[in-house]
Design an enzyme around this catalytic site. Structure first.
Site, PDB file in Angstrom:
ATOM      1  N   GLY A  78     -16.595  37.681 -93.222  1.00  0.00           N
ATOM      2  CA  GLY A  78     -17.265  37.775 -91.637  1.00  0.00           C
ATOM      3  C   GLY A  78     -18.447  38.803 -91.928  1.00  0.00           C
ATOM      4  N   ARG A 103     -22.068  38.325 -88.258  1.00  0.00           N
ATOM      5  CA  ARG A 103     -21.826  39.604 -86.626  1.00  0.00           C
ATOM      6  C   ARG A 103     -22.410  41.102 -87.618  1.00  0.00           C
ATOM      7  NH1 ARG A 103     -17.498  38.394 -82.549  1.00  0.00           N
ATOM      8  NH2 ARG A 103     -15.756  38.915 -83.960  1.00  0.00           N
ATOM      9  N   ASN A 149     -11.955  30.431 -93.674  1.00  0.00           N
ATOM     10  CA  ASN A 149     -11.459  30.985 -92.498  1.00  0.00           C
ATOM     11  C   ASN A 149     -10.049  31.877 -93.565  1.00  0.00           C
ATOM     12  OD1 ASN A 149      -9.246  31.739 -90.259  1.00  0.00           O
ATOM     13  ND2 ASN A 149      -9.148  29.437 -89.892  1.00  0.00           N
ATOM     14  N   VAL A 150     -10.414  32.755 -93.172  1.00  0.00           N
ATOM     15  CA  VAL A 150      -9.396  33.876 -94.053  1.00  0.00           C
ATOM     16  C   VAL A 150      -7.828  33.975 -93.478  1.00  0.00           C
ATOM     17  CG1 VAL A 150     -11.188  35.757 -94.673  1.00  0.00           C
ATOM     18  CG2 VAL A 150      -9.906  35.701 -92.442  1.00  0.00           C
ATOM     19  N   SER A 195      -9.907  51.401 -92.396  1.00  0.00           N
ATOM     20  CA  SER A 195      -9.734  52.249 -91.170  1.00  0.00           C
ATOM     21  C   SER A 195      -8.953  53.229 -91.207  1.00  0.00           C
ATOM     22  CB  SER A 195      -9.411  51.249 -89.940  1.00  0.00           C
ATOM     23  OG  SER A 195      -9.281  52.226 -88.383  1.00  0.00           O
ATOM     24  N   TYR A 249      -3.151  46.771 -85.260  1.00  0.00           N
ATOM     25  CA  TYR A 249      -3.741  47.121 -86.511  1.00  0.00           C
ATOM     26  C   TYR A 249      -3.391  48.538 -87.040  1.00  0.00           C
ATOM     27  CZ  TYR A 249      -8.702  48.376 -87.404  1.00  0.00           C
ATOM     28  OH  TYR A 249      -9.891  48.367 -87.728  1.00  0.00           O
ATOM     29  N   LYS A 299      -3.578  47.703 -91.655  1.00  0.00           N
ATOM     30  CA  LYS A 299      -4.751  48.482 -92.530  1.00  0.00           C
ATOM     31  C   LYS A 299      -3.415  50.092 -93.025  1.00  0.00           C
ATOM     32  CE  LYS A 299      -8.510  46.955 -90.749  1.00  0.00           C
ATOM     33  NZ  LYS A 299      -9.802  46.067 -91.694  1.00  0.00           N
TER      34      LYS A 299
END
Length: 235
Positions: A12, A15, A62-63, A143, A159, A163
């Protein structure tokens, strides 16, 4: 093909935090490979950085796709023959604050596919480079939402779970690896990116700096830890 420069791969990397990680590592003299799904976007980023005489290249990966990851690993082996630093930065945040039991299961599946299985498969496909040379640094961009204490609060369940499991993966792999190979998780904080939004207080540049110290730790450095701003935080 062997070379003296250390080689880093950032998923990634076209960006946001990933782009800043690429830029900052390249400016420190590393040979940096950025990965992304879109070859045109990756190419544009690489050309821009090359104008500043940075040693950067890209690989399409592409993971979410094991075949894509395996192909990228073959390409890295053919072109560089080594990998010293792996930063698993690619991730998604698809939650719309629904309850975990009420959301469309595809949201949880997609989130886990990218944030957990994607990272696992990338590590599995690239760690042999490090095992071959007895050295490596792996950083999983996690995170604070993945901390156990966060599971007591509703919202962002897909999410958070992704994580939380990523943090568990970090600990497990840390227990398995040998030689001077280290893996750690890092929380960059609330960062002003496409994912974090414009009101986030931390810039991508600041976030990258808070992550990159783990890429250059010596043999006495931490392994299997969870960090924010250079300090260890609770799982």
């Amino acid at each position: 093909m062997l070379q003296d420069k250390q080689v880093a791969l950032i998923t990634g990397g076209n960006r946001g935090i990933g782009y800043e990680l690429v830029k900052q590592l390249a400016s420190k003299g590393f040979k940096v490979i950025l990965s992304g799904r879109d070859s045109e976007k990756c190419y544009e980023v690489v050309q821009k950085l090359k104008e500043s005489n940075m040693d950067v290249s890209f690989v399409v990966m592409n993971v979410d796709n094991q075949e894509s990851i395996s192909q990228a690993a073959l390409t890295v082996n053919e072109q560089y023959g080594r990998l010293d630093i792996l930063i698993n930065n690619a991730g998604v945040y698809l939650d719309k604050n629904e309850k975990l039991t009420a959301m469309d299961p595809s949201i949880l599946e997609k989130t886990m596919t990218t944030n957990f299985f994607g990272t696992y498969n990338v590590i599995r496909s690239f760690i042999h480079f490090m095992e071959k040379q007895g050295y490596g640094r792996i950083i999983n961009v996690s995170s604070e939402y993945g901390a156990m204490s966060e599971m007591s609060y509703p919202g962002g369940g897909a999410y958070k779970l992704s994580k939380f499991v990523l943090n568990g993966l970090t600990r497990l792999i840390a227990a398995e690896i040998t030689d001077d190979i280290k893996i750690n998780a890092v929380d960059p904080g609330w960062v002003s990116t496409d994912m974090g939004g414009p009101s986030a207080p931390i810039t991508a540049e600041q976030a990258a700096r808070s992550i990159l110290w783990l890429a250059t730790i010596g043999p006495e450095g931490p392994n299997g830890g969870f960090f924010r701003d250079g300090k260890q935080i609770r799982w």
